[in-house]
Motif scaffolding. Structure first.
Motif, mmCIF file in Angstrom:
data_model
loop_
_atom_site.group_PDB
_atom_site.id
_atom_site.type_symbol
_atom_site.label_atom_id
_atom_site.label_comp_id
_atom_site.label_asym_id
_atom_site.label_seq_id
_atom_site.Cartn_x
_atom_site.Cartn_y
_atom_site.Cartn_z
ATOM 1 N N GLU A 55 0.868 -1.370 0.111
ATOM 2 C CA GLU A 55 0.017 0.057 0.103
ATOM 3 C C GLU A 55 1.024 1.240 -0.101
ATOM 4 N N ALA A 56 1.908 1.347 0.963
ATOM 5 C CA ALA A 56 2.548 2.445 0.913
ATOM 6 C C ALA A 56 3.263 2.443 -0.355
ATOM 7 N N GLU A 57 3.788 1.283 -1.030
ATOM 8 C CA GLU A 57 4.751 1.480 -2.025
ATOM 9 C C GLU A 57 3.945 2.296 -3.499
ATOM 10 N N ARG A 58 2.719 2.169 -3.415
ATOM 11 C CA ARG A 58 1.918 2.804 -4.335
ATOM 12 C C ARG A 58 2.021 4.224 -4.308
ATOM 13 N N MET A 59 2.010 4.793 -2.892
ATOM 14 C CA MET A 59 2.241 6.170 -2.703
ATOM 15 C C MET A 59 3.848 6.544 -3.076
ATOM 16 N N ILE A 60 4.639 5.723 -2.607
ATOM 17 C CA ILE A 60 6.216 6.264 -2.734
ATOM 18 C C ILE A 60 6.198 6.208 -4.325
ATOM 19 N N SER A 61 5.743 5.296 -5.239
ATOM 20 C CA SER A 61 5.840 5.544 -6.691
ATOM 21 C C SER A 61 5.550 6.732 -7.220
ATOM 22 N N GLU A 62 4.441 7.326 -6.676
ATOM 23 C CA GLU A 62 3.705 8.543 -7.063
ATOM 24 C C GLU A 62 4.506 9.699 -6.418
ATOM 25 N N LEU A 63 5.016 9.721 -5.327
ATOM 26 C CA LEU A 63 5.759 10.794 -4.691
ATOM 27 C C LEU A 63 7.274 11.148 -4.954
ATOM 28 N N PHE A 64 7.978 10.136 -5.316
ATOM 29 C CA PHE A 64 9.485 10.058 -5.290
ATOM 30 C C PHE A 64 9.785 9.452 -6.786
ATOM 31 N N SER A 65 10.857 10.220 -7.269
ATOM 32 C CA SER A 65 11.457 9.641 -8.515
ATOM 33 C C SER A 65 11.994 8.431 -8.167
ATOM 34 N N ASN A 66 12.536 7.842 -9.491
ATOM 35 C CA ASN A 66 13.168 6.415 -9.416
ATOM 36 C C ASN A 66 14.536 6.774 -8.612
ATOM 37 N N GLU A 67 15.199 7.845 -8.748
ATOM 38 C CA GLU A 67 16.635 8.057 -8.238
ATOM 39 C C GLU A 67 16.325 8.296 -6.616
ATOM 40 N N GLN A 68 15.252 8.815 -6.227
ATOM 41 C CA GLN A 68 14.907 8.776 -4.684
ATOM 42 C C GLN A 68 14.431 7.477 -4.221
ATOM 43 N N GLN A 69 13.763 6.708 -4.881
ATOM 44 C CA GLN A 69 13.313 5.446 -4.503
ATOM 45 C C GLN A 69 14.495 4.541 -4.068
ATOM 46 N N LYS A 70 15.638 4.687 -5.031
ATOM 47 C CA LYS A 70 16.773 3.626 -4.911
ATOM 48 C C LYS A 70 17.286 4.101 -3.329
ATOM 49 N N ARG A 71 16.879 5.036 -2.658
ATOM 50 C CA ARG A 71 17.390 5.151 -1.054
ATOM 51 C C ARG A 71 16.490 4.482 -0.234
ATOM 52 N N ILE A 72 15.431 4.164 -0.584
ATOM 53 C CA ILE A 72 14.538 3.366 0.225
ATOM 54 C C ILE A 72 14.486 1.939 0.222
ATOM 55 N N HIS A 73 14.909 1.128 1.172
ATOM 56 C CA HIS A 73 15.116 -0.289 1.110
ATOM 57 C C HIS A 73 14.190 -0.853 2.147
ATOM 58 N N TYR A 74 13.744 -1.894 1.406
ATOM 59 C CA TYR A 74 12.565 -2.361 2.139
ATOM 60 C C TYR A 74 13.114 -3.954 2.437
ATOM 61 N N VAL A 75 12.599 -4.386 3.830
ATOM 62 C CA VAL A 75 12.779 -5.679 4.099
ATOM 63 C C VAL A 75 11.410 -6.431 4.953
#
Length: 193
Positions: A55-75
Protein backbone atom coordinates in the motif's frame (compact mmCIF):
# COMPACT_ATOMS: atom_id res chain seq x y z
CA UNK A 1 18.37 18.25 15.90
CA UNK A 2 17.00 16.90 12.63
CA UNK A 3 13.47 16.74 11.28
CA UNK A 4 11.49 13.60 11.96
CA UNK A 5 8.77 14.86 9.65
CA UNK A 6 7.94 18.29 8.24
CA UNK A 7 6.70 19.48 11.65
CA UNK A 8 8.81 17.63 14.24
CA UNK A 9 12.48 17.73 15.15
CA UNK A 10 14.33 15.20 17.28
CA UNK A 11 17.98 14.47 17.99
CA UNK A 12 19.77 12.54 15.24
CA UNK A 13 20.07 9.45 17.47
CA UNK A 14 16.45 8.92 18.43
CA UNK A 15 14.59 5.76 19.35
CA UNK A 16 10.85 6.24 18.81
CA UNK A 17 8.05 3.95 19.93
CA UNK A 18 5.04 4.18 17.62
CA UNK A 19 1.87 2.49 18.91
CA UNK A 20 -0.70 2.71 16.14
CA UNK A 21 -4.39 1.92 15.80
CA UNK A 22 -5.41 3.15 12.36
CA UNK A 23 -3.63 1.74 9.31
CA UNK A 24 -4.49 4.79 7.20
CA UNK A 25 -2.76 7.16 9.67
CA UNK A 26 0.06 4.68 10.04
CA UNK A 27 0.80 4.70 6.32
CA UNK A 28 0.53 8.51 6.19
CA UNK A 29 3.05 8.78 9.03
CA UNK A 30 5.36 6.27 7.33
CA UNK A 31 5.23 8.30 4.09
CA UNK A 32 5.93 11.54 6.02
CA UNK A 33 8.93 9.89 7.66
CA UNK A 34 10.23 8.69 4.28
CA UNK A 35 9.67 12.13 2.73
CA UNK A 36 11.59 13.89 5.50
CA UNK A 37 14.46 11.45 5.04
CA UNK A 38 14.53 11.75 1.25
CA UNK A 39 14.52 15.56 1.50
CA UNK A 40 17.71 15.30 3.57
CA UNK A 41 19.40 12.72 1.31
CA UNK A 42 19.07 10.00 3.95
CA UNK A 43 18.68 6.34 3.13
CA UNK A 44 15.66 4.62 4.69
CA UNK A 45 15.45 1.04 5.86
CA UNK A 46 11.78 0.06 6.05
CA UNK A 47 11.12 -3.24 7.86
CA UNK A 48 7.44 -3.82 7.18
CA UNK A 49 4.94 -6.53 6.40
CA UNK A 50 4.27 -7.01 2.68
CA UNK A 51 0.59 -6.01 2.83
CA UNK A 52 1.25 -2.60 4.38
CA UNK A 53 4.38 -2.00 2.34
CA UNK A 54 2.53 -2.71 -0.92
CA UNK A 55 0.00 0.00 0.00
CA UNK A 56 2.78 2.42 0.92
CA UNK A 57 4.73 1.54 -2.21
CA UNK A 58 1.92 2.83 -4.43
CA UNK A 59 2.27 6.23 -2.75
CA UNK A 60 6.08 6.03 -2.84
CA UNK A 61 6.05 5.49 -6.62
CA UNK A 62 3.80 8.54 -7.06
CA UNK A 63 5.72 10.86 -4.72
CA UNK A 64 9.36 10.02 -5.36
CA UNK A 65 11.55 9.83 -8.46
CA UNK A 66 13.27 6.58 -9.42
CA UNK A 67 16.53 8.05 -8.09
CA UNK A 68 14.93 8.91 -4.74
CA UNK A 69 13.33 5.47 -4.52
CA UNK A 70 16.81 3.91 -4.70
CA UNK A 71 17.39 5.29 -1.18
CA UNK A 72 14.38 3.37 0.19
CA UNK A 73 15.32 -0.17 1.22
CA UNK A 74 12.60 -2.67 2.10
CA UNK A 75 12.90 -5.78 4.29
CA UNK A 76 9.99 -8.14 4.96
CA UNK A 77 9.39 -7.83 8.71
CA UNK A 78 8.07 -11.35 9.12
CA UNK A 79 11.30 -12.93 7.93
CA UNK A 80 13.35 -10.28 9.78
CA UNK A 81 11.73 -11.00 13.17
CA UNK A 82 11.55 -14.75 12.67
CA UNK A 83 7.77 -14.75 12.39
CA UNK A 84 7.78 -18.40 11.35
CA UNK A 85 10.29 -19.36 14.03
CA UNK A 86 11.21 -18.12 17.48
CA UNK A 87 11.72 -14.37 18.11
CA UNK A 88 15.47 -14.76 18.72
CA UNK A 89 16.68 -11.46 20.17
CA UNK A 90 20.41 -11.65 19.51
CA UNK A 91 19.99 -12.97 15.94
CA UNK A 92 17.64 -10.09 15.14
CA UNK A 93 20.07 -7.48 16.49
CA UNK A 94 23.02 -9.06 14.63
CA UNK A 95 21.00 -9.16 11.40
CA UNK A 96 20.05 -5.48 11.86
CA UNK A 97 23.71 -4.53 12.33
CA UNK A 98 24.71 -6.48 9.17
CA UNK A 99 22.01 -4.78 7.09
CA UNK A 100 23.18 -1.32 8.21
CA UNK A 101 26.93 -1.97 7.90
CA UNK A 102 27.22 -1.15 4.15
CA UNK A 103 25.50 2.20 4.68
CA UNK A 104 27.98 3.18 7.36
CA UNK A 105 30.94 2.01 5.24
CA UNK A 106 29.79 4.35 2.48
CA UNK A 107 29.22 7.19 5.01
CA UNK A 108 25.49 7.34 4.27
CA UNK A 109 23.00 8.63 6.79
CA UNK A 110 20.23 6.13 7.38
CA UNK A 111 17.00 6.22 9.33
CA UNK A 112 14.97 3.10 10.07
CA UNK A 113 11.29 2.23 10.46
CA UNK A 114 10.45 -1.22 11.78
CA UNK A 115 6.99 -2.69 12.27
CA UNK A 116 7.61 -5.31 14.96
CA UNK A 117 5.45 -8.41 14.56
CA UNK A 118 5.81 -11.94 15.91
CA UNK A 119 4.06 -15.27 16.03
CA UNK A 120 2.28 -16.25 19.22
CA UNK A 121 4.80 -17.77 21.66
CA UNK A 122 5.57 -18.10 25.34
CA UNK A 123 7.61 -15.35 26.97
CA UNK A 124 7.29 -12.95 24.05
CA UNK A 125 6.94 -9.85 26.25
CA UNK A 126 10.29 -10.45 27.95
CA UNK A 127 11.93 -11.19 24.57
CA UNK A 128 10.58 -7.93 23.13
CA UNK A 129 11.74 -6.03 26.21
CA UNK A 130 15.26 -7.48 25.87
CA UNK A 131 15.29 -6.79 22.13
CA UNK A 132 14.24 -3.15 22.56
CA UNK A 133 16.80 -2.55 25.30
CA UNK A 134 19.53 -3.84 22.98
CA UNK A 135 18.09 -1.85 20.07
CA UNK A 136 18.14 1.32 22.17
CA UNK A 137 21.87 0.85 22.80
CA UNK A 138 22.49 0.16 19.09
CA UNK A 139 20.52 3.22 17.96
CA UNK A 140 22.51 5.38 20.36
CA UNK A 141 25.88 3.90 19.34
CA UNK A 142 25.13 4.18 15.62
CA UNK A 143 23.64 7.66 15.95
CA UNK A 144 20.57 6.84 13.88
CA UNK A 145 16.90 7.69 14.04
CA UNK A 146 14.78 4.59 14.46
CA UNK A 147 11.01 4.13 14.70
CA UNK A 148 9.72 0.88 16.23
CA UNK A 149 6.05 0.44 15.37
CA UNK A 150 3.63 -1.82 17.21
CA UNK A 151 -0.04 -2.44 16.51
CA UNK A 152 -1.86 -1.22 19.64
CA UNK A 153 -4.11 -4.29 19.79
CA UNK A 154 -1.05 -6.60 19.79
CA UNK A 155 0.52 -5.23 22.98
CA UNK A 156 -0.71 -4.96 26.53
CA UNK A 157 -0.63 -1.73 28.53
CA UNK A 158 2.06 -3.33 30.66
CA UNK A 159 4.25 -4.06 27.62
CA UNK A 160 3.69 -0.54 26.27
CA UNK A 161 4.84 0.93 29.60
CA UNK A 162 7.91 -1.31 29.49
CA UNK A 163 8.66 -0.26 25.90
CA UNK A 164 8.45 3.38 26.91
CA UNK A 165 11.50 2.76 29.12
CA UNK A 166 13.68 1.93 26.08
CA UNK A 167 12.31 4.57 23.69
CA UNK A 168 13.01 8.26 24.14
CA UNK A 169 9.80 9.24 22.35
CA UNK A 170 6.24 7.90 22.14
CA UNK A 171 4.23 8.37 19.00
CA UNK A 172 0.62 7.47 18.26
CA UNK A 173 -1.38 8.04 15.09
CA UNK A 174 -1.90 11.68 16.05
CA UNK A 175 0.48 12.52 18.94
CA UNK A 176 4.21 12.70 19.53
CA UNK A 177 5.66 13.19 23.03
CA UNK A 178 8.83 12.54 24.99
CA UNK A 179 8.50 9.28 26.94
CA UNK A 180 8.20 9.98 30.65
CA UNK A 181 9.50 6.47 31.42
CA UNK A 182 12.61 6.61 29.22
CA UNK A 183 15.72 5.43 31.03
CA UNK A 184 13.89 4.53 34.24
CA UNK A 185 14.82 0.97 35.24
CA UNK A 186 12.07 -1.55 35.76
CA UNK A 187 11.87 -2.60 39.41
CA UNK A 188 10.64 -6.02 40.39
CA UNK A 189 9.15 -4.76 43.66
CA UNK A 190 5.70 -3.24 44.12
CA UNK A 191 5.70 0.57 44.11
CA UNK A 192 3.84 0.76 47.43
CA UNK A 193 5.48 -1.51 49.96
Amino acid sequence: MIPLTKFLEVSSASHILYVFEDKRYYIENLISYIKAGIERDHHLLIIENPTIYNEAERMISELFSNEQQKRIHYVDNRSFYGYHRDFHVHSIVEHFDKILEPFFKDNNIIRTWAHVEWKKQDGISSKIEEFENLADCSVDEMGIMSVCAYTASDITASLQNTLMRSHEYLMTDKEFVRSTFYGIPLHNKPFMS
